[in-house]
Design an enzyme around this catalytic site. Structure first.
Site, PDB file in Angstrom:
ATOM      1  N   LYS A 121      -8.440 -14.811  13.323  1.00 35.42           N
ATOM      2  CA  LYS A 121      -7.516 -14.180  14.277  1.00 35.42           C
ATOM      3  C   LYS A 121      -7.757 -14.684  15.693  1.00 35.42           C
ATOM      4  O   LYS A 121      -6.817 -15.033  16.415  1.00 35.42           O
ATOM      5  CB  LYS A 121      -7.670 -12.653  14.239  1.00 35.42           C
ATOM      6  CG  LYS A 121      -6.623 -11.938  15.056  1.00 35.42           C
ATOM      7  CD  LYS A 121      -7.137 -10.685  15.700  1.00 35.42           C
ATOM      8  CE  LYS A 121      -8.020 -10.985  16.876  1.00 35.42           C
ATOM      9  NZ  LYS A 121      -8.557  -9.825  17.561  1.00 35.42           N
ATOM     10  N   ASP A 139      -3.805  -8.687  14.518  1.00 40.93           N
ATOM     11  CA  ASP A 139      -4.848  -7.733  14.902  1.00 40.93           C
ATOM     12  C   ASP A 139      -4.499  -6.369  14.303  1.00 40.93           C
ATOM     13  O   ASP A 139      -3.551  -6.240  13.525  1.00 40.93           O
ATOM     14  CB  ASP A 139      -5.001  -7.675  16.432  1.00 40.93           C
ATOM     15  CG  ASP A 139      -3.847  -6.936  17.095  1.00 40.93           C
ATOM     16  OD1 ASP A 139      -2.814  -6.672  16.414  1.00 40.93           O
ATOM     17  OD2 ASP A 139      -3.954  -6.597  18.281  1.00 40.93           O
TER      18      ASP A 139
END
Ligand code: SF4
Length: 212
Positions: A121, A139
């Site tokens: 991420k 997220d």
């Protein structure tokens, strides 16, 4: 309504709500973003910005950060969660950037993921923000909103969610829409108190009555 129609409706609504959504981490230099993104794990961008302002002022270069004792870095960031581990990561990131990448943040995802504390991420955030490479970092907000709006299954993990969103969102909107998903999750469709009464997406939401 099929998924394509749903995503169109969602992106239109997000554009109305958050036309200027963007990265909320404050940074001047590329490596500062790498550090800020790593620091933002399990804490808010706001608390990261509070510590990085002074940290980057007191240690204004990679070389200065590399030379700083670990205890000083710990002190500088001690108000955020997991600060001991994150301080080690700051030292590791600066050393690796200096020794392996001539002090330049790489665009390559695998190379980014060799930096301590930088996973899939975070690498996506860095690639999108610094290099404008179309990525959709998933997220906690992007994940929750995607589930509630029935774009993914409730038990899909972040990797599956990323893949599904990449298939649904037009590529030229990846970066902007991911910021809009985050803003929607952070300020509107919050985890515990979403503003369902005001939400225009109630008709397509799987959890629409939380706050009515
Ligand atoms: Fe979020 Fe409520 Fe809107 Fe559903 S109806 S997307 S839970 S704010």
């Amino acid at each position: 309504m099929n998924k394509q129609e749903r995503i169109k409706l969602i992106l239109q609504y997000f554009e109305e709500l958050f036309p200027h959504a963007g990265c909320e981490l404050i940074y001047q230099k590329d490596y500062e973003l790498v550090i800020a993104v790593m620091l933002s794990a399990q804490t808010t961008d706001e608390s990261v910005n509070r510590v990085t302002e002074k940290l980057f002022f007191d240690y204004p270069t990679l070389v200065a950060l590399d030379a700083a004792p670990l205890s000083e870095i710990e002190n500088a960031i001690r108000t955020i969660g997991l600060f001991r581990n994150k301080a080690k990561n700051i030292k590791g990131i600066t050393k690796k950037l200096l020794e392996n990448f001539s002090g330049v943040v790489p665009a390559d995802k695998n190379q980014l993921m060799t930096l301590p504390g930088v996973g899939n991420k975070s690498a996506n955030v860095i690639r999108a923000e610094i290099f404008h490479i179309p990525e959709i970092p998933v997220d906690t907000h992007v994940h929750r909103v995607s589930k509630r709006l029935n774009l993914v299954k409730m038990d899909d993990d972040v990797f599956v969610t990323e893949k599904k969103l990449r298939g649904l969102i037009p590529k030229d909107l990846y970066i902007k829409s991911h910021h809009q998903f985050i803003h929607f999750g952070r300020y509107f469709c919050k985890a515990r108190a979403p503003q369902c009464a005001q939400c225009h997406l109630r008709s397509i939401c799987k959890e629409p009555n939380k706050n009515l």
